[in-house]
Design a protein around this motif. Structure first.
Motif, PDB file in Angstrom:
ATOM      1  N   PHE C 134      38.849  36.965  45.955  1.00 19.71           N
ATOM      2  CA  PHE C 134      39.871  36.942  46.990  1.00 19.71           C
ATOM      3  C   PHE C 134      39.819  35.672  47.819  1.00 19.71           C
ATOM      4  O   PHE C 134      40.852  35.196  48.281  1.00 19.71           O
ATOM      5  N   VAL C 138      43.011  33.141  48.618  1.00 17.86           N
ATOM      6  CA  VAL C 138      43.413  32.623  49.931  1.00 17.86           C
ATOM      7  C   VAL C 138      43.523  31.095  49.896  1.00 17.86           C
ATOM      8  O   VAL C 138      44.510  30.514  50.359  1.00 17.86           O
ATOM      9  N   GLU C 141      46.606  29.875  48.062  1.00 18.95           N
ATOM     10  CA  GLU C 141      47.816  29.880  48.863  1.00 18.95           C
ATOM     11  C   GLU C 141      47.829  28.717  49.845  1.00 18.95           C
ATOM     12  O   GLU C 141      48.873  28.104  50.085  1.00 18.95           O
ATOM     13  N   LEU C 145      50.852  25.924  50.030  1.00 20.31           N
ATOM     14  CA  LEU C 145      51.653  25.599  51.204  1.00 20.31           C
ATOM     15  C   LEU C 145      51.530  24.124  51.572  1.00 20.31           C
ATOM     16  O   LEU C 145      52.527  23.480  51.920  1.00 20.31           O
ATOM     17  N   MET C 167      58.329  25.439  45.257  1.00 16.45           N
ATOM     18  CA  MET C 167      57.766  26.571  45.973  1.00 16.45           C
ATOM     19  C   MET C 167      58.085  27.880  45.275  1.00 16.45           C
ATOM     20  O   MET C 167      57.235  28.758  45.190  1.00 16.45           O
ATOM     21  N   LEU C 168      59.325  28.022  44.754  1.00 16.87           N
ATOM     22  CA  LEU C 168      59.666  29.278  44.094  1.00 16.87           C
ATOM     23  C   LEU C 168      58.790  29.501  42.872  1.00 16.87           C
ATOM     24  O   LEU C 168      58.256  30.600  42.665  1.00 16.87           O
ATOM     25  N   LEU C 171      55.225  30.440  43.984  1.00 24.23           N
ATOM     26  CA  LEU C 171      55.031  31.779  44.520  1.00 24.23           C
ATOM     27  C   LEU C 171      55.091  32.824  43.426  1.00 24.23           C
ATOM     28  O   LEU C 171      54.403  33.843  43.487  1.00 24.23           O
ATOM     29  N   LEU C 172      55.920  32.576  42.392  1.00 22.13           N
ATOM     30  CA  LEU C 172      55.923  33.462  41.235  1.00 22.13           C
ATOM     31  C   LEU C 172      54.536  33.527  40.624  1.00 22.13           C
ATOM     32  O   LEU C 172      53.991  34.600  40.333  1.00 22.13           O
ATOM     33  N   GLY C 175      52.082  35.424  42.803  1.00 21.80           N
ATOM     34  CA  GLY C 175      52.276  36.863  42.758  1.00 21.80           C
ATOM     35  C   GLY C 175      51.621  37.478  41.537  1.00 21.80           C
ATOM     36  O   GLY C 175      50.944  38.503  41.611  1.00 21.80           O
ATOM     37  N   LEU C 176      51.797  36.809  40.373  1.00 27.04           N
ATOM     38  CA  LEU C 176      51.188  37.344  39.162  1.00 27.04           C
ATOM     39  C   LEU C 176      49.668  37.296  39.248  1.00 27.04           C
ATOM     40  O   LEU C 176      48.973  38.215  38.807  1.00 27.04           O
ATOM     41  N   LEU C 178      47.847  37.487  41.989  1.00 23.77           N
ATOM     42  CA  LEU C 178      47.354  38.536  42.887  1.00 23.77           C
ATOM     43  C   LEU C 178      47.371  39.886  42.196  1.00 23.77           C
ATOM     44  O   LEU C 178      46.461  40.703  42.356  1.00 23.77           O
ATOM     45  N   LEU C 179      48.401  40.134  41.368  1.00 21.45           N
ATOM     46  CA  LEU C 179      48.465  41.415  40.654  1.00 21.45           C
ATOM     47  C   LEU C 179      47.278  41.550  39.704  1.00 21.45           C
ATOM     48  O   LEU C 179      46.657  42.621  39.615  1.00 21.45           O
ATOM     49  N   ILE C 182      44.251  42.443  41.727  1.00 19.28           N
ATOM     50  CA  ILE C 182      44.260  43.833  42.200  1.00 19.28           C
ATOM     51  C   ILE C 182      43.784  44.757  41.090  1.00 19.28           C
ATOM     52  O   ILE C 182      43.006  45.689  41.320  1.00 19.28           O
ATOM     53  N   TYR C 185      40.060  44.530  40.792  1.00 18.55           N
ATOM     54  CA  TYR C 185      39.376  45.267  41.845  1.00 18.55           C
ATOM     55  C   TYR C 185      39.457  46.762  41.609  1.00 18.55           C
ATOM     56  O   TYR C 185      38.516  47.509  41.853  1.00 18.55           O
ATOM     57  N   GLY C 186      40.619  47.219  41.095  1.00 13.58           N
ATOM     58  CA  GLY C 186      40.754  48.651  40.845  1.00 13.58           C
ATOM     59  C   GLY C 186      39.840  49.131  39.746  1.00 13.58           C
ATOM     60  O   GLY C 186      39.315  50.238  39.795  1.00 13.58           O
TER      61      GLY C 186
END
Lengths: 97, 127, 502
Positions: C134, C138, C141, C145, C167-168, C171-172, C175-176, C178-179, C182, C185-186
């Protein structure tokens, strides 16, 4: 309790789909703001009060205010909160699905 | 198929992610793209927070007479990760909206394809 | 010398102090603060490298409790080498593009430029040293930016549209990514890379559990980081973003920021998942094929460009394809991939700065027909462009030749199964085709800039001598030629680091 959770999640999905299909920019921002508010209630149901406070302040507060300020700066809304559709006046429409 | 209904939180989270992703890709209006990005992020935070929820337990908030037995509370770590994510999402939205305002003042359209067409026209004529 | 193990944390803290100071100082003090931060980072990186070569890897905990309850930093010679390279390249690109920075950016905003550069330095150094997925997200990101900020600081319409598109896409990819995090972690319940690897090894060895979620998460992480760094077929934003920027910004973005994302992917493969588990899922073959396609299609797109800036940026897409080809070859290919990261980080800033000076000499016109003869108007820029072009093509005695040689020898180290033999043959075929294509557009440009001017109406400006540009381009050229003639010390450091990486 389960029925209440499922009801909230269904409203969330309907708001998300509505954002895609609403043609007016101002109405889309209002729908997005309401989906943020429902999201804040979902956080409470998931037993995370800190997330609920943050989502209410940030999603339904700061982000939506930023959207309204943007729409005002590009002059799509005037002071009486009517939407000026500048692009429709110029003859071609930019709002598409 | 029953597993999709018994884990309804995660299913709705993935559906929100998919709806946000499709709005981001296929809508030509910049304001709608930014909203689609935010919805996509909300879906991911819902997925992350639902990993930490345990049925029947309370929020990890202590008081004077509360016991510190960990088996009474839900997992607090995913909530911290979601807070970081929400902050990142807000700053990203702010930057993209300021870029949109600047682009509109220069090109008078909110459609990204038309903006690039205008730019390439200007480049071929000048320079 | 046990004080040395604190130095990575001090690098990050001093970087942050530099960010805060430059945000309210004026132009000249802000530049001095930025240069001082980068010099300190170079010195600390060299000290960390020397220390870890003697003592092996170090686990440095960042709190009162041990991992997994608190964060930790882990570093060895691999991280030390990369964290020396990053501030060095950034300092030299700052010097090379100094003139253009003053010209392109207004005086009130110039201190923000140095703030963003320092932020990128902090973010990439933290990504190199991190041991926690994680924390990696951070700082990913933060670097996104700040790199968008660098692109939009020049207030032209072209820049702003390029910044929005960049930027678009970014961010895509985030997002992938971060998924994927997750899902990891699960499945495992840990955020610290060492502990995740143990759990994943148990899950793969146990025949009763399905490893489909882990395969999905690895795919999401690779595709997310691939979109951000320019893997085929996601590289179409490169021409607008790198091609229309000021010199320092394009050099830093193409030379350092995309490499930071690739280093995070390498850490995911080798530290989080473990190379044995990833080899069981056959997912490296997909990265291999996408890298090979990127090498060829990136070069084809570069040949079709009419403007020199965009040609150099699309050739970055081809070089990123080389690095993914090396990652896809497994543990042996990682040596070649890391050496190519170092080569590309040294060559690309040189190419961008010298091509921008050639554009100045032709009177701000960027098309190829306006650049005829500019090599004589600005001899140093012409010579540097030639050195960079020869290194990218793979001429002997330059660094590019050594990296291509390493690719070929590493792919033939282990050809026991038919799949590995096929991979080795595809490597050689892709390298041959890509070298031919590289030669076409680079040598065409070199011939164009050195052909004599026949049209009497064209007036070329002679650029005045810029001391900082001469110093930085000489250091870049000396490093490229030194890497080409004496590559053994660096290759030994890389091999030592890879042994301690996983």
């Amino acid at each position: 309790m389960i029925i209440f959770k499922i009801f909230l999640l269904v409203i969330l999905l309907i708001c998300a789909i509505a954002v895609a299909f609403v043609k007016d920019n101002l109405a889309a921002v209002v729908v997005y703001m309401s989906s943020s508010t429902v999201m804040a209630v979902v956080w409470i149901v998931l037993e995370s009060p800190d997330l609920a406070i943050t989502e209410a302040a940030v999603g339904a507060g700061v982000t939506s205010v930023l959207f309204f300020v943007t729409l005002k700066k590009i002059q799509m809304i005037d002071v009486n909160l009517n939407t000026i559709d500048r692009d429709k006046k110029e003859g071609d429409s930019h709002e598409e699905k | 198929m029953e597993k999709l209904f018994s884990n309804y939180m995660e299913t709705v989270a993935i559906l929100l992610f998919a709806i946000g992703f499709l709005i981001l890709l296929f809508n030509r209006n910049l304001i709608k793209k930014i909203m689609g990005l935010n919805i996509m992020d909300s879906g991911m935070y819902l997925l992350l927070a639902s990993l930490g929820y345990i049925d029947g337990r309370l929020a990890p908030v202590g008081g004077i007479n509360q016991s510190s037995d960990p088996s009474l509370y839900i997992n607090p770590i995913p909530a911290g990760l979601v807070l970081t994510g929400i902050v990142v999402s807000v700053s990203v939205t702010a930057i993209m909206l300021s870029l949109t305002v600047r682009l509109y003042k220069r090109y008078h359209t909110l459609n990204l394809d038309e903006i690039f067409k205008l730019i390439h026209q200007n480049e071929d004529e000048g320079n | 010398m046990d004080f040395v193990i604190n130095l990575p944390l001090f690098t990050i803290i001093i970087g942050f102090v530099g960010v805060v100071l430059t945000s309210f100082l004026k132009r000249k003090p802000a530049k001095i603060v930025a240069i001082v931060c980068q010099l300190i980072a170079i010195v600390f990186g060299i000290l960390v490298l020397i220390y870890t070569l003697d003592h092996g890897y170090v686990n440095y905990q960042l709190g009162h409790l041990k991992a997994p309850f608190c964060n930790q930093i882990r570093f060895g010679p691999y991280e030390g080498l990369l964290s020396t390279l990053v501030p060095l390249v950034m300092l030299l690109s700052l010097f090379a593009g100094d003139n253009h920075t003053h010209r392109d950016i207004t005086e009130e905003k110039e201190h923000s430029f140095y703030t963003l550069l320092n932020l990128i330095l902090v973010a990439i150094v933290a990504i190199i040293y991190t041991d926690d997925i994680f924390t990696g997200y951070v700082f990913l990101e933060i670097s996104t930016l700040s790199s968008v900020g660098l692109t939009m600081i020049k207030n032209h319409g072209r820049q702003i549209a390029a910044a929005l598109r960049y930027m678009l896409f970014n961010l895509l990819g985030s997002g992938l990514f971060l998924l994927g995090c997750i899902i990891i972690y699960g499945q495992t319940g840990y955020l610290s890379m060492t502990f995740i690897q143990n759990v994943i090894t148990d899950l793969f060895n146990n025949n009763n559990t399905s490893t489909l979620p882990l395969t999905i998460s690895f795919t999401l992480v690779s595709i997310g980081l691939g979109i951000k760094s320019g893997l085929f077929p996601f590289y179409y934003w490169m021409g607008d973003t790198y091609g229309v920027n000021t010199t320092t910004a394009s050099s830093v973005l193409s030379g350092l920021v995309s490499k930071g994302y690739i280093i995070l992917l390498i850490k995911f493969i080798y530290r989080t998942f473990g190379i044995d588990n990833v080899l069981k899922t056959d997912l490296l073959n997909i990265l291999f094929i996408l890298g090979a396609c990127g090498m060829i299609f990136g070069s084809i797109t570069a040949i079709r460009q009419k403007v020199i800036n965009k040609m150099v940026s699309y050739s970055s897409a081809a070089q990123i394809g080389y690095i993914y080809l090396g990652i896809g070859l497994g543990k042996v290919g990682l040596i070649a991939a890391t050496f190519h990261i170092i080569t590309h980080a040294l060559c690309k800033p040189l190419l961008f700065s010298s091509s921008n000076r050639l554009i100045d000499a032709s009177g701000k016109k960027r098309k190829f027909e306006n650049l005829i003869g500019t090599g004589f108007a600005d001899p140093i820029a012409g010579a540097c462009f030639t050195i960079g072009a020869l290194s990218m093509v793979g001429c002997p005695f330059f660094a590019g030749f050594i990296s291509k040689y390493l690719f070929i020898t590493d792919s033939f180290v282990d050809i026991s199964t038919p799949t590995l033999l096929l991979k080795a043959i595809i490597t050689i075929a892709a390298l041959v085709v890509s070298t031919l294509l590289n030669t076409i557009y680079y040598l065409k440009t070199v011939i164009t800039i050195y052909s004599p001017v026949r049209d009497n109406k064209v007036v070329l400006k002679h650029n005045h001598y810029d001391v900082l540009f001469i110093v930085s381009s000489c250091i870049f050229s000396i490093l490229i030629i030194a890497l080409g003639v004496f590559p053994s010390p660096i290759i030994e450091i890389i091999e030592e680091g890879i042994k301690l990486l996983g």
